[in-house]
Write an enzyme that holds these catalytic residues in place. Structure first.
Site, short mmCIF file in Angstrom:
data_model
loop_
_atom_site.label_atom_id
_atom_site.label_comp_id
_atom_site.label_asym_id
_atom_site.label_seq_id
_atom_site.Cartn_x
_atom_site.Cartn_y
_atom_site.Cartn_z
N GLU A 328 0.84 -1.19 0.00
CA GLU A 328 0.00 0.00 0.00
C GLU A 328 0.87 1.24 0.00
O GLU A 328 1.73 1.39 0.88
CB GLU A 328 -0.90 0.04 1.23
CG GLU A 328 -2.04 -0.96 1.23
CD GLU A 328 -3.03 -0.71 2.36
OE1 GLU A 328 -4.20 -1.06 2.19
OE2 GLU A 328 -2.63 -0.16 3.41
N CYS A 329 0.69 2.11 -0.97
CA CYS A 329 1.39 3.39 -1.06
C CYS A 329 2.91 3.21 -0.93
O CYS A 329 3.55 2.80 -1.88
CB CYS A 329 0.84 4.38 -0.02
SG CYS A 329 1.21 6.11 -0.40
N GLY A 330 3.50 3.49 0.22
CA GLY A 330 4.94 3.30 0.37
C GLY A 330 5.36 1.88 0.09
O GLY A 330 6.42 1.63 -0.50
N MET A 333 5.44 1.44 -3.60
CA MET A 333 6.66 2.01 -4.17
C MET A 333 7.84 1.05 -4.00
O MET A 333 8.67 0.90 -4.90
CB MET A 333 6.98 3.34 -3.49
CG MET A 333 5.93 4.41 -3.68
SD MET A 333 6.33 5.92 -2.76
CE MET A 333 4.71 6.69 -2.66
N THR A 428 -1.26 -0.87 -4.43
CA THR A 428 -2.18 0.25 -4.63
C THR A 428 -1.60 1.50 -3.96
O THR A 428 -0.86 1.41 -2.99
CB THR A 428 -3.57 -0.01 -4.00
OG1 THR A 428 -3.42 -0.13 -2.57
CG2 THR A 428 -4.19 -1.28 -4.55
#
Length: 437
Positions: A328-330, A333, A428
């Site tokens: 999720e997010c970080g 990445m 995501t």
């Protein structure tokens, strides 16, 4: 009945968090059991709440959660002497389109639960006008009851007198005034406050804030104003969230810590086991786990170290050959090929997905998200509708993999951050809050 207050303000940056923490610790020091909540999507404030009270604080969100879920989460205040709910943004700030049980505004929670509101007012650059602002907030929504105000960052005794007189004329109770006091200011970061676990001095900051507020605010009057007819409901079902697996390897350290407490509680309540590991410490996921979950956080601040942690990278790649990994997010990445930091330095990530993100040109991505899965992800099949929230400053350089979902904002407009899937890896930009049921 449990005494309850919502701490809100006309806008962000007025001092809600500091006052909430100070009141929570001050009443705890008096021997009261204090339960905190956070209105809206926020990972950082609840960790500070827990540090102040010694009790887990959870998010309650009227856009993403049904009323029954909110009541179930609020029921943990049943054995507390005082419930303090910290609002987000201004009292009535939410999204234009109504969600599951509201717009996400703090006022939704205040009205729904019948909790009175304590306003933090910063009268800097004004005097009598502060009373007009407070009176406007008091009268804007009939179901929201104002308990009174605390004035923050008051410039002088004369300034205080002018504001107090105006508040009295408007029939608004002033519980106290806080002069400017830098010692109780909490450090900032681009996503808000620095995380509680990052600050060795956090307990001292909260203790000083509690001492300062107790010196300038009538704590007895505030507690008396918190008396309301609210009785914690005997609700059994919290937010609808499925565990991504039976045994979950969860990344947890200074780079990856954005996990909603209600998510972990829902996973455990469904019978899942959770083990933690630290990518920063060059640890891989528990090999006995059947799924790996990489939450959000601040990978951009540790990108060089993450890129150099060979043992972690190899272990994660090996895990992803046979079992699902979700970011999720970080965490998303980290699953990508590369991350460019704010200085323009290029860092190689794990390469399980093709995503390349950059902080070289910061662009805020913020808002509620409703995602319809086009492909399955851990815990959910294609077609599932998920409610979440996105908040980051990275931009997408490339996102070549198959889109995971059709993602819309709170108005129904489609957004570009679709998430990705490649093999067993999914990711995501939005953080899951609850299923849309």
């Amino acid at each position: 009945m449990t005494a309850s207050l919502v701490i809100s303000a006309p806008a962000s940056g007025v001092g809600k968090t500091t006052l909430t923490l100070a009141l929570a610790r001050a009443y705890r020091d008096r021997g009261l059991k204090v339960q905190c909540f956070k209105s809206g999507p926020d990972y950082i404030d609840p960790a500070f709440h827990a540090a102040a009270t010694g009790r887990t604080s959870v998010n309650i969100d009227s856009w993403a959660m049904h009323r029954e879920a909110i009541e179930a989460l609020a029921s943990r205040g049943a054995n507390a002497d005082l419930v303090l709910t910290e609002g987000s943004m201004g009292l009535f700030d939410g999204v234009a389109a109504r969600g599951v049980s509201g717009t996400g505004a703090t006022s939704d929670i205040a009205e729904m639960m019948g909790w009175p509101v304590l306003l933090v007012i910063d009268p800097s650059g004004q005097a009598q006008t502060a009373a007009a602002v407070a009176a406007g907030l008091r009268d804007f929504r009939a179901g929201v009851r104002l308990a009174g105000v605390v004035l923050n960052r008051v410039a002088s005794t004369r300034h205080e007198d002018l504001v107090r007189r105006a508040m009295a004329g408007a029939g608004i109770l002033v519980f106290g005034t806080l002069p400017r006091h830098a010692a109780i200011t909490l450090p900032k970061r681009h996503l808000g406050l620095v995380q509680a676990e990052e600050q060795g001095e956090v307990d001292g900051l909260i203790a000083e804030a509690a001492r300062f507020v107790a010196e300038h605010v009538d704590l007895d009057a505030v507690l008396q104003s918190a008396a309301c007819a609210w009785t914690a409901p005997c609700a059994a079902h919290g937010p609808s969230v499925k565990p991504p697996g039976q045994r979950i390897a969860l990344a947890r350290d200074g780079a990856f810590s954005f996990v909603y407490p209600h998510m972990l509680e829902a996973w455990r309540a469904a019978g899942a086991e959770i083990t933690t590991f630290s990518p920063l410490a060059d640890e891989g996921p528990d090999d006995s786990a059947d799924v790996c979950w990489l939450p959000g956080g601040y990978p951009e601040l540790h990108a060089g170290q993450l890129a150099a942690n060979r043992r972690f990278r190899l272990a994660l790649k090996s895990f992803a050959e046979t079992r699902p990994v979700h970011g999720e997010c970080g965490g998303y990445m980290l699953l990508g090929t590369a991350l460019t930091d704010a200085n323009g330095t290029h860092h190689e990530m794990t390469g399980l997905l093709g995503l390349h993100t950059s902080f070289a040109q910061r662009r805020m991505q913020l808002g509620y998200r409703l995602a319809e899965l086009a492909l399955p992800m851990p815990g959910y099949q294609a077609g599932a509708l998920l409610r979440g929230h996105e908040f980051h400053y990275s931009t997408i350089v490339s996102q070549p993999d198959t889109p995971l979902a059709i993602v819309r904002d709170a108005t129904g407009a489609v957004v570009a951050e679709t998430g990705s899937r490649r093999g067993y890896a999914t990711g995501t930009f939005f953080h899951l809050i609850a299923e849309n049921r």
